[in-house]
Design an enzyme around this catalytic site. Structure first.
Site, PDB file in Angstrom:
ATOM      1  N   MET A 197       0.844  -1.193   0.000  1.00 14.14           N
ATOM      2  CA  MET A 197       0.000   0.000   0.000  1.00 14.14           C
ATOM      3  C   MET A 197       0.882   1.248   0.000  1.00 14.14           C
ATOM      4  O   MET A 197       0.424   2.353   0.300  1.00 14.14           O
ATOM      5  CB  MET A 197      -0.942  -0.007   1.201  1.00 14.14           C
ATOM      6  CG  MET A 197      -1.891  -1.227   1.168  1.00 14.14           C
ATOM      7  SD  MET A 197      -3.435  -1.016   2.054  1.00 14.14           S
ATOM      8  CE  MET A 197      -2.856  -0.702   3.696  1.00 14.14           C
ATOM      9  N   GLY A 198       2.156   1.060  -0.342  1.00 14.12           N
ATOM     10  CA  GLY A 198       3.041   2.198  -0.517  1.00 14.12           C
ATOM     11  C   GLY A 198       3.619   2.761   0.771  1.00 14.12           C
ATOM     12  O   GLY A 198       3.574   2.141   1.816  1.00 14.12           O
ATOM     13  N   HIS A 243       9.281   1.608   3.283  1.00 15.55           N
ATOM     14  CA  HIS A 243      10.354   1.648   4.281  1.00 15.55           C
ATOM     15  C   HIS A 243      11.260   0.442   3.999  1.00 15.55           C
ATOM     16  O   HIS A 243      11.011  -0.314   3.030  1.00 15.55           O
ATOM     17  CB  HIS A 243       9.787   1.648   5.710  1.00 15.55           C
ATOM     18  CG  HIS A 243       8.759   0.577   5.952  1.00 15.55           C
ATOM     19  ND1 HIS A 243       9.054  -0.770   5.909  1.00 15.55           N
ATOM     20  CD2 HIS A 243       7.428   0.660   6.216  1.00 15.55           C
ATOM     21  CE1 HIS A 243       7.973  -1.470   6.159  1.00 15.55           C
ATOM     22  NE2 HIS A 243       6.955  -0.635   6.341  1.00 15.55           N
ATOM     23  N   GLY A 283      11.456  -2.350   5.261  1.00 13.42           N
ATOM     24  CA  GLY A 283      10.738  -3.629   5.216  1.00 13.42           C
ATOM     25  C   GLY A 283      10.254  -3.927   3.796  1.00 13.42           C
ATOM     26  O   GLY A 283      10.474  -5.033   3.272  1.00 13.42           O
ATOM     27  N   HIS A 284       9.624  -2.933   3.159  1.00 15.27           N
ATOM     28  CA  HIS A 284       9.158  -3.144   1.775  1.00 15.27           C
ATOM     29  C   HIS A 284      10.337  -3.455   0.851  1.00 15.27           C
ATOM     30  O   HIS A 284      10.247  -4.317  -0.016  1.00 15.27           O
ATOM     31  CB  HIS A 284       8.482  -1.866   1.236  1.00 15.27           C
ATOM     32  CG  HIS A 284       7.201  -1.509   1.924  1.00 15.27           C
ATOM     33  ND1 HIS A 284       7.078  -0.416   2.738  1.00 15.27           N
ATOM     34  CD2 HIS A 284       5.982  -2.099   1.900  1.00 15.27           C
ATOM     35  CE1 HIS A 284       5.834  -0.336   3.176  1.00 15.27           C
ATOM     36  NE2 HIS A 284       5.153  -1.337   2.702  1.00 15.27           N
ATOM     37  N   LYS A 327       5.070  -9.666   9.537  1.00 13.43           N
ATOM     38  CA  LYS A 327       4.493  -8.821  10.591  1.00 13.43           C
ATOM     39  C   LYS A 327       2.972  -9.003  10.620  1.00 13.43           C
ATOM     40  O   LYS A 327       2.375  -9.035  11.671  1.00 13.43           O
ATOM     41  CB  LYS A 327       4.842  -7.351  10.386  1.00 13.43           C
ATOM     42  CG  LYS A 327       4.290  -6.483  11.518  1.00 13.43           C
ATOM     43  CD  LYS A 327       4.821  -5.081  11.454  1.00 13.43           C
ATOM     44  CE  LYS A 327       4.185  -4.289  10.350  1.00 13.43           C
ATOM     45  NZ  LYS A 327       2.724  -4.038  10.576  1.00 13.43           N
ATOM     46  N   GLN A 359      -2.621 -12.146   8.178  1.00 11.17           N
ATOM     47  CA  GLN A 359      -2.815 -11.890   6.743  1.00 11.17           C
ATOM     48  C   GLN A 359      -2.116 -12.961   5.911  1.00 11.17           C
ATOM     49  O   GLN A 359      -2.675 -13.483   4.948  1.00 11.17           O
ATOM     50  CB  GLN A 359      -2.273 -10.507   6.385  1.00 11.17           C
ATOM     51  CG  GLN A 359      -2.171 -10.249   4.884  1.00 11.17           C
ATOM     52  CD  GLN A 359      -1.826  -8.816   4.555  1.00 11.17           C
ATOM     53  OE1 GLN A 359      -2.682  -7.954   4.612  1.00 11.17           O
ATOM     54  NE2 GLN A 359      -0.573  -8.552   4.204  1.00 11.17           N
ATOM     55  N   SER A 399       4.352   1.362   7.887  1.00 14.77           N
ATOM     56  CA  SER A 399       4.041   2.710   7.388  1.00 14.77           C
ATOM     57  C   SER A 399       3.285   3.486   8.460  1.00 14.77           C
ATOM     58  O   SER A 399       3.357   4.711   8.525  1.00 14.77           O
ATOM     59  CB  SER A 399       3.196   2.624   6.114  1.00 14.77           C
ATOM     60  OG  SER A 399       3.884   1.849   5.160  1.00 14.77           O
ATOM     61  N   ARG A 400       2.545   2.785   9.309  1.00 15.43           N
ATOM     62  CA  ARG A 400       1.750   3.455  10.352  1.00 15.43           C
ATOM     63  C   ARG A 400       2.611   4.006  11.485  1.00 15.43           C
ATOM     64  O   ARG A 400       2.109   4.783  12.309  1.00 15.43           O
ATOM     65  CB  ARG A 400       0.678   2.515  10.899  1.00 15.43           C
ATOM     66  CG  ARG A 400      -0.431   2.241   9.892  1.00 15.43           C
ATOM     67  CD  ARG A 400      -1.607   1.496  10.505  1.00 15.43           C
ATOM     68  NE  ARG A 400      -2.767   1.517   9.640  1.00 15.43           N
ATOM     69  CZ  ARG A 400      -3.156   0.509   8.838  1.00 15.43           C
ATOM     70  NH1 ARG A 400      -2.466  -0.616   8.809  1.00 15.43           N
ATOM     71  NH2 ARG A 400      -4.226   0.629   8.084  1.00 15.43           N
TER      72      ARG A 400
HETATM   73  O1  PAF Z   1      -0.122  -5.757   3.705  1.00 12.65           O
HETATM   74  C1  PAF Z   1      -0.559  -4.863   2.951  1.00 12.65           C
HETATM   75  O2  PAF Z   1       0.088  -3.855   2.717  1.00 12.65           O
HETATM   76  C2  PAF Z   1      -1.928  -5.024   2.313  1.00 12.65           C
HETATM   77  O3  PAF Z   1      -2.809  -5.666   3.176  1.00 12.65           O
HETATM   78  C3  PAF Z   1      -1.880  -5.739   0.955  1.00 12.65           C
HETATM   79  C4  PAF Z   1      -1.372  -7.163   1.064  1.00 12.65           C
HETATM   80  C5  PAF Z   1      -0.994  -4.947  -0.007  1.00 12.65           C
HETATM   81  C6  PAF Z   1      -3.284  -5.804   0.344  1.00 12.65           C
HETATM   82  O4  PAF Z   1      -3.823  -4.541   0.150  1.00 12.65           O
END
Ligand code: PAF
Length: 283
Positions: A30-31, A34, A36-37, A150, A154, A187-188
């Protein structure tokens, strides 16, 4: 790096690559990138010829009172970072193209994995996640997809959905990436006021405390939970959403901690910033 906005153009690109024999590693995001991404992107690059990253703040996974509008966004910075990381395509669709008028199909994963932990305070969240990830898999047609651990629940939900719907995508989990002081990257974290930064450490420190107590012989999760609750609440401005000891795969609550146990935590800081973290208690 190409930036593609239309789902049909994304699929056309993916089909071409597949014809040419190139494997695709996919990182859904979701952009507001950081480290981690960027680690997820590096892992995808190490496993596939080409990396596609999606950047889409998915409205269907946010509840009406949640932070959809406030979610941090910086497209320019994100595209620079993705290009530097060697990403082949940044797929950044508009919500209207992901969910065109009349779109009415939702993917829901069974209650066994979605009704507990974050499913309690975020009803509908995992249906939103499963639906968008299923759509992204269909659009991008990746060989593998990398998700951060994390969001342990999910990851379990995505694994279940991918297997149940025979989506044929290999799901790869990436270990949590942490700041030097232990805070799990998110990101939060940008929502935290400087005075709340110390309280955000209550999660990673609670994980360390649980490991210490378990190593000393305490395996009863009710007693561990009570100790962790007191510990977390000793930090200013904290409120516990959940402290749960669950089986790593089934996510069912466990009365005794063992090698398969994951401790999952969600804590609200200052009544507004909800952070999650998790980790093994033993082993
Ligand atoms: O983990 C996330 O950033 C979101 O839940 C994802 C997997 C991109 C789905 O919108």
């Amino acid at each position: 790096m190409q930036i593609i906005r239309q789902p049909a153009a994304m699929t056309a690109w993916a089909k071409e690559q597949s014809k040419a024999g190139h494997s695709i590693g996919f990182v859904p995001t979701m952009g507001f990138f950081h480290q981690g991404h960027l680690s997820l992107m590096r892992m995808a690059a190490s496993r596939a010829a080409l990396v596609v990253v999606s950047l889409f703040v998915n409205p269907t996974q946010f509840g009406p009172q949640e932070d959809l509008a406030a979610y941090p966004r910086d497209f320019e910075r994100d595209s620079t970072l993705a290009a530097e990381a060697g990403v082949a395509v940044l797929f950044a669709p508009d919500a209207a193209d992901m969910y065109p008028k009349g779109c009415s199909t939702t993917v829901t994963v069974g209650n066994e994995l979605t009704s507990q932990l974050c499913g309690v305070s975020r009803p509908g969240h995992f249906a939103g996640v499963a639906t968008v990830v299923c759509k992204l898999f269909n659009i991008i047609q990746p060989d593998l997809a990398v998700f951060g651990e994390k969001d342990w629940q999910q990851l379990a939900v995505i694994r279940r959905m991918t297997a149940d719907l025979n989506l044929g995508v290999e799901i790869v989990g990436h270990p949590i990436v942490r700041e030097a002081d232990g805070l799990a990257m998110s990101s939060r974290n940008t929502y935290l006021a400087p005075s709340q930064r110390e309280s955000a450490l209550s999660l990673s420190r609670a994980l360390a405390l649980a490991r210490k107590l378990a190593a000393e012989g305490e395996r009863n999760t009710a007693r561990l939970t009570a100790a962790l609750r007191d510990f977390i609440l000793s930090f200013p401005e904290t409120a516990v959403d959940y402290i749960s000891f669950v089986h790593q795969h089934t996510l069912q609550e466990l009365a005794q901690a063992d090698e398969d146990t994951v401790l999952a935590l969600a804590v609200k800081i200052g009544g507004r910033v909800r952070l999650i973290d998790n980790g093994r208690v033993l082993g």
